[in-house]
Design an enzyme around this catalytic site. Structure first.
Site, PDB file in Angstrom:
ATOM      1  N   LYS B 103       0.880  -1.183   0.000  1.00  0.00           N
ATOM      2  CA  LYS B 103       0.000   0.000   0.000  1.00  0.00           C
ATOM      3  C   LYS B 103       0.913   1.227   0.000  1.00  0.00           C
ATOM      4  O   LYS B 103       1.697   1.413   0.937  1.00  0.00           O
ATOM      5  CB  LYS B 103      -0.892   0.004   1.239  1.00  0.00           C
ATOM      6  N   GLY B 164      -7.928   9.032  10.414  1.00  0.00           N
ATOM      7  CA  GLY B 164      -8.054   9.094  11.864  1.00  0.00           C
ATOM      8  C   GLY B 164      -9.157  10.002  12.373  1.00  0.00           C
ATOM      9  O   GLY B 164      -9.389  10.071  13.577  1.00  0.00           O
ATOM     10  N   ALA B 190      -9.558   5.336   4.993  1.00  0.00           N
ATOM     11  CA  ALA B 190      -9.451   6.483   5.904  1.00  0.00           C
ATOM     12  C   ALA B 190     -10.753   7.261   6.043  1.00  0.00           C
ATOM     13  O   ALA B 190     -11.459   7.521   5.070  1.00  0.00           O
ATOM     14  CB  ALA B 190      -8.367   7.468   5.465  1.00  0.00           C
ATOM     15  N   GLY B 191     -11.027   7.608   7.287  1.00  0.00           N
ATOM     16  CA  GLY B 191     -12.170   8.460   7.589  1.00  0.00           C
ATOM     17  C   GLY B 191     -13.412   7.718   8.037  1.00  0.00           C
ATOM     18  O   GLY B 191     -14.335   8.314   8.595  1.00  0.00           O
ATOM     19  N   ASN B 212      -9.020   1.551  10.405  1.00  0.00           N
ATOM     20  CA  ASN B 212      -8.218   1.170  11.570  1.00  0.00           C
ATOM     21  C   ASN B 212      -8.664   1.881  12.839  1.00  0.00           C
ATOM     22  O   ASN B 212      -9.081   1.254  13.810  1.00  0.00           O
ATOM     23  CB  ASN B 212      -6.732   1.482  11.305  1.00  0.00           C
ATOM     24  N   THR B 213      -8.625   3.229  12.815  1.00  0.00           N
ATOM     25  CA  THR B 213      -8.853   4.002  14.038  1.00  0.00           C
ATOM     26  C   THR B 213     -10.169   3.633  14.728  1.00  0.00           C
ATOM     27  O   THR B 213     -10.220   3.477  15.947  1.00  0.00           O
ATOM     28  CB  THR B 213      -8.828   5.509  13.723  1.00  0.00           C
TER      29      THR B 213
END
Lengths: 369, 271
Positions: B103, B164, B190-191, B212-213
């Protein structure tokens, strides 16, 4: 352009009048927003904002975990020389002090590095006093090359260098710079530094920019709390970090809020910063700079460090000694008394208990060299 | 999970069949030892790991020990600030036995952590030629996505909102354009902060979600992983089922033009 221009903009600014003008509504409005202006940040350093400390801390904790997660990055300092030409009123390494001076040879540095590395430390901060004669750029370069063999990431906290010298050390394995302006007030700076190359306020102030131009990856700035009026010192610390980010957005910028500790030189601090104000400055800085790293050193006690962990801290030292040669069992005089004596393993255990992962390895210079 | 293949179709990346459309990360956990449980609850096949966090010199601290065998490891180039650094990190990942999937993450702004499409494109070009399966994290831009695909990207990974932030699909319109125009999988990376965000993204037809977050920093990462798995599956099923169109105005159940016949005349009621 230099951060000096920014400081100059505030020369005639009436800080006291501004702090007096901050109302509860102002603080509430700031806490409801996402992006703080310079003056919003300044307002959060006021006594009025101090009444909203819990709310500030809650938001700071949220922003920190969102950006950094439930982790704390761990490093250890390695002092390789305390020979110093400067006359700093507050430092035990200063030229006028009669202390045990040590200057590590390359094999001693290798031995210290091996011992620290065996404790699981992968990120190291290399410190020296300021002496071009004893601690010249060649000595620094060779020392860094040796130290780099034992650690993934190497930062320096040494006297300010030229851009070319930073370039030499980056090529040798340095990826981070920590440099404290001590005090951002030029007049106070002059009073505290009467002798030695450190007298040059501008050369020190512009050091982070020179390091960024030499392509350093992380920069940590700050003032030494205790030398001048604390709210303005906190303000210029945050502004300095923001300025570096604006000029070099690729650089990881961080701040630290070191407070003066007892030392061999016996210096009475004229501007003390109490714990409550410390927490206020920490949270205000987090709200102003949600993306910045915040380091808290062993100048603070284990109990206090544990208490402020979740509010905004991202980086801590462990297994610390502030004397030269201590890891090999032959320590010199300490630069300052540390208040948190926890070993690396104790720190990892304590962090785990508090719901944080101690991250020992977050970068390797081998990735890009 | 046999039988669900009829409903939850497979994702194909570079010719490889991937059952799960949920990809997870490995950072920000308060305790990394929970990762195997999270992966089990998420039932994901691919996990991304920042190579910067891997301590190859210290196996006992190595994050890779927490990745169960059989998963597709997707090392990422977090920390790279230009194409050259991303390429070097990818090379090291391959040398260290992390496989050929990479990635690309090139970030030049530490406040918003937005990916640099220009540098990312350069890295895609180099690494795809070298035989890597390249998945670039990108700011959703049609032209950049097309160039990355032309350069050999196996998928494109536009952000839903800054990494994040958990703010959801702030770039929805642009992602929908990518879904319509880009022929390789579009993976929202993301997001995504809530399962409803993930379901909404999947409803638009994106190939997969990477997050992830939202899992790592939740109070119960294992339960949250399962919630996201269900949301991703629900969103995909809804997309495949063909969702009813939305309208800002009410639609009567009884048609207003039912009195017209196929020949163009109005129907005689006989009254």
């Amino acid at each position: 352009m230099s951060f000096y221009e920014k400081i100059k903009q505030y020369r005639k600014f009436d800080f006291e009048a501004f702090f007096s003008s901050v109302k509860d509504e102002t603080v509430r409005r700031i806490l409801e927003g996402d992006r703080l202006s310079e003056l919003d940040y300044l307002a959060l350093l006021s006594d009025t904002a101090g009444k909203h400390l819990e709310e500030m801390a809650q938001k700071a904790a949220f922003l920190t975990r969102r950006h950094f997660g439930n982790v704390i990055f761990i490093f250890t300092p390695l002092y390789i020389s305390n020979i110093c030409d400067n006359v700093c009123a507050y430092c035990s390494f200063a030229r006028q002090r009669h202390i045990d001076r040590r200057h590590l040879g390359y094999e001693e540095i290798r031995s210290e590095a091996q011992r620290i590395g065996s404790k699981g430390i992968r990120h190291i901060l290399v410190l020296t006093g300021e002496s071009k004669k004893a601690v010249g750029i060649d000595y620094l370069r060779k020392s860094i090359e040796i130290i780099s063999e034992h650690f993934s990431s190497v930062a320096i906290e040494v006297y300010p260098l030229t851009k070319e010298e930073y370039g030499i050390l980056c090529a040798a394995g340095v990826d981070g710079l920590t440099i404290y302006q001590e005090t951002y007030n030029e007049e106070a700076y002059r009073q505290y530094h009467q002798g030695g190359p450190k007298e040059d306020y501008r050369f020190r102030l512009d050091a982070p920019e020179r390091a960024c131009l030499a392509d350093i990856r992380t920069v940590t700035v700050g003032a030494l709390f205790g030398l001048y009026e604390t709210r303005t010192e906190a303000f210029f610390t945050g502004l300095h970090a923001a300025y570096i980010h604006d000029r070099f957005p690729r650089v990881d910028v961080a701040v630290s809020l070191p407070r003066l500790r007892p030392l061999a030189g016996e210096f009475d601090s004229p501007h003390s910063l109490d714990d409550r104000q410390f927490v206020q400055f920490l949270t205000a800085t987090r709200l102003y700079l949600p993306f910045a790293g915040i380091t808290v050193s062993t100048r603070e006690s284990a109990e206090f460090r544990n208490a402020i962990l979740s509010i905004g801290v991202t980086k801590m030292s462990a297994g610390v000694s502030t004397s030269v040669g201590s890891h090999s069992g032959n320590p010199s005089t300490s630069q300052f008394e540390i208040a948190d004596t926890r070993s690396v393993e104790q720190m990892k255990t304590d962090l785990h208990k508090m719901g944080f992962q101690a991250v020992m390895h977050d970068w390797s210079n081998q990735l890009v060299r | 999970m046999s039988g669900e293949d009829d409903v939850i179709d497979n994702l194909i990346i570079a010719g490889k069949k991937v059952r799960s459309r949920l990809i997870t990360g490995s950072g920000k956990y308060r305790d990394e030892s929970i990762i195997p449980q999270v992966l089990a609850a998420a039932e994901c096949d691919i996990i991304t790991v920042a190579l910067r966090r891997v301590d190859f010199d210290n196996p006992s601290e190595n994050i890779l020990k927490n990745i169960p065998k059989g998963k597709i490891l997707l090392p990422n180039t977090s920390g790279a600030r230009n194409a050259d650094e991303a390429v070097r990190i990818a090379h090291l990942a391959r040398v260290m036995g992390c496989g050929d999937w990479i990635k690309i993450e090139v970030i030049n702004d530490q406040r918003y952590l937005l990916p640099d499409n220009q540098e990312t494109l350069k890295a895609v070009d180099i690494l795809a030629r070298e035989g890597f399966v390249v998945l670039p994290y990108m700011t959703p831009d049609l032209y950049a996505a097309r160039r990355m695909v032309d350069a050999g990207a196996a998928a494109v990974m536009p952000l839903g909102s800054p990494i994040g932030t958990n703010r959801g699909l702030k770039t929805l319109e642009l992602i929908e354009i990518l879904v319509n125009e880009i022929k390789v999988p579009v993976i929202v990376d993301a997001g995504i902060g809530r399962p409803s965000h993930a379901a909404m993204a999947m409803e638009t037809g994106v190939g997969a979600i990477l997050l992830n977050t939202a899992i790592a920093t939740s109070e119960d990462p294992v339960a949250m992983a399962r919630a996201f798995k269900l949301a991703v599956e629900a969103g995909r099923m809804a997309y495949l089922a063909g969702m009813a169109a939305q309208s800002r105005t009410a639609r009567a159940s009884s048609p207003l033009t039912g009195f017209l016949d196929e020949s163009g005349n109005h129907l005689k009621s006989g009254v």
